[in-house]
Every structure is written in structure tokens, then in C-alpha cells.
Motif scaffolding. Sequence first.
Motif, PDB file in Angstrom:
ATOM      1  N   MET A 193     -48.813  56.686-134.776  1.00  0.00           N
ATOM      2  CA  MET A 193     -48.505  57.607-133.713  1.00  0.00           C
ATOM      3  C   MET A 193     -48.715  56.959-132.352  1.00  0.00           C
ATOM      4  O   MET A 193     -47.964  57.211-131.438  1.00  0.00           O
ATOM      5  N   LYS A 194     -49.777  56.137-132.270  1.00  0.00           N
ATOM      6  CA  LYS A 194     -50.020  55.444-131.021  1.00  0.00           C
ATOM      7  C   LYS A 194     -48.891  54.478-130.704  1.00  0.00           C
ATOM      8  O   LYS A 194     -48.565  54.271-129.542  1.00  0.00           O
ATOM      9  N   ASN A 195     -48.310  53.915-131.744  1.00  0.00           N
ATOM     10  CA  ASN A 195     -47.226  52.964-131.556  1.00  0.00           C
ATOM     11  C   ASN A 195     -46.012  53.632-130.926  1.00  0.00           C
ATOM     12  O   ASN A 195     -45.399  53.090-130.015  1.00  0.00           O
ATOM     13  N   SER A 196     -45.631  54.802-131.392  1.00  0.00           N
ATOM     14  CA  SER A 196     -44.477  55.497-130.836  1.00  0.00           C
ATOM     15  C   SER A 196     -44.764  55.991-129.418  1.00  0.00           C
ATOM     16  O   SER A 196     -43.894  56.010-128.567  1.00  0.00           O
ATOM     17  N   LEU A 197     -46.012  56.403-129.153  1.00  0.00           N
ATOM     18  CA  LEU A 197     -46.385  56.830-127.810  1.00  0.00           C
ATOM     19  C   LEU A 197     -46.325  55.644-126.844  1.00  0.00           C
ATOM     20  O   LEU A 197     -45.857  55.773-125.717  1.00  0.00           O
ATOM     21  N   SER A 198     -46.745  54.498-127.310  1.00  0.00           N
ATOM     22  CA  SER A 198     -46.704  53.292-126.499  1.00  0.00           C
ATOM     23  C   SER A 198     -45.263  52.911-126.153  1.00  0.00           C
ATOM     24  O   SER A 198     -44.970  52.515-125.035  1.00  0.00           O
ATOM     25  N   GLU A 199     -44.376  53.031-127.132  1.00  0.00           N
ATOM     26  CA  GLU A 199     -42.963  52.728-126.898  1.00  0.00           C
ATOM     27  C   GLU A 199     -42.357  53.719-125.910  1.00  0.00           C
ATOM     28  O   GLU A 199     -41.578  53.347-125.042  1.00  0.00           O
ATOM     29  N   LYS A 200     -42.750  54.988-126.034  1.00  0.00           N
ATOM     30  CA  LYS A 200     -42.251  56.002-125.101  1.00  0.00           C
ATOM     31  C   LYS A 200     -42.749  55.723-123.691  1.00  0.00           C
ATOM     32  O   LYS A 200     -42.005  55.853-122.721  1.00  0.00           O
ATOM     33  N   GLU A 201     -43.995  55.324-123.565  1.00  0.00           N
ATOM     34  CA  GLU A 201     -44.541  55.003-122.249  1.00  0.00           C
ATOM     35  C   GLU A 201     -43.830  53.789-121.648  1.00  0.00           C
ATOM     36  O   GLU A 201     -43.527  53.761-120.462  1.00  0.00           O
ATOM     37  N   ARG A 202     -43.575  52.793-122.485  1.00  0.00           N
ATOM     38  CA  ARG A 202     -42.861  51.607-122.014  1.00  0.00           C
ATOM     39  C   ARG A 202     -41.441  51.969-121.570  1.00  0.00           C
ATOM     40  O   ARG A 202     -40.970  51.506-120.523  1.00  0.00           O
TER      41      ARG A 202
END
Length: 91
Positions: free
Chosen positions: A1-10
Amino acid sequence: MKNSLSEKERLLTTLTEIYDQLEELESVLEASFSDLRLSLNKEELIKLKVNEQRLSVVEMELEQINLFASGDDLGSNPKQVSRPLKLELGF
């Protein structure tokens, strides 16, 4: 989940940067086009002035030709008056 949030933030960061660059580009283009518009207006005014001067010269020459051609007729008809034609240039 953190991975997808990180991609969204990027992705959000990248889109924000793109938006900022587009705003900067817009202001630069607006200033550039404004300067260009002023320059073109000045050039057109100069062209109009030159044409107005040429037209005035032609009008004076025509007036001289008319006075020369009808020099004898003016004495016989006092109501006949030679008036220069005043033309205005506009756009």
C-alpha cells in the motif's frame, strides 16, 4: 500500500511541476506577444504615416496640375474654386 501511495505522490509532484512550468511559460509568452504586438503596431503606424505623406504629395501635385490646366477658366467663372481633396487613412 505504501508503494502505491508513493507512486501517487510522485505522480502528483510531477504533475505539479508540469503545471508550474506551464504557468511560467504562459507568463513568458504573454510578455513576448505583448512586445511583439506593440512592435507591429509601431511598424503599421509608420507605414500609414509614409502613405499619408505620399498621398499629400500626390494631392498637391494634382492641385498644381488642376490650377495650371484651368488657370484661364478661373477668371471667367468666379464661383469655381479648386479645393484639395482631403483623404483620411484608417483601419
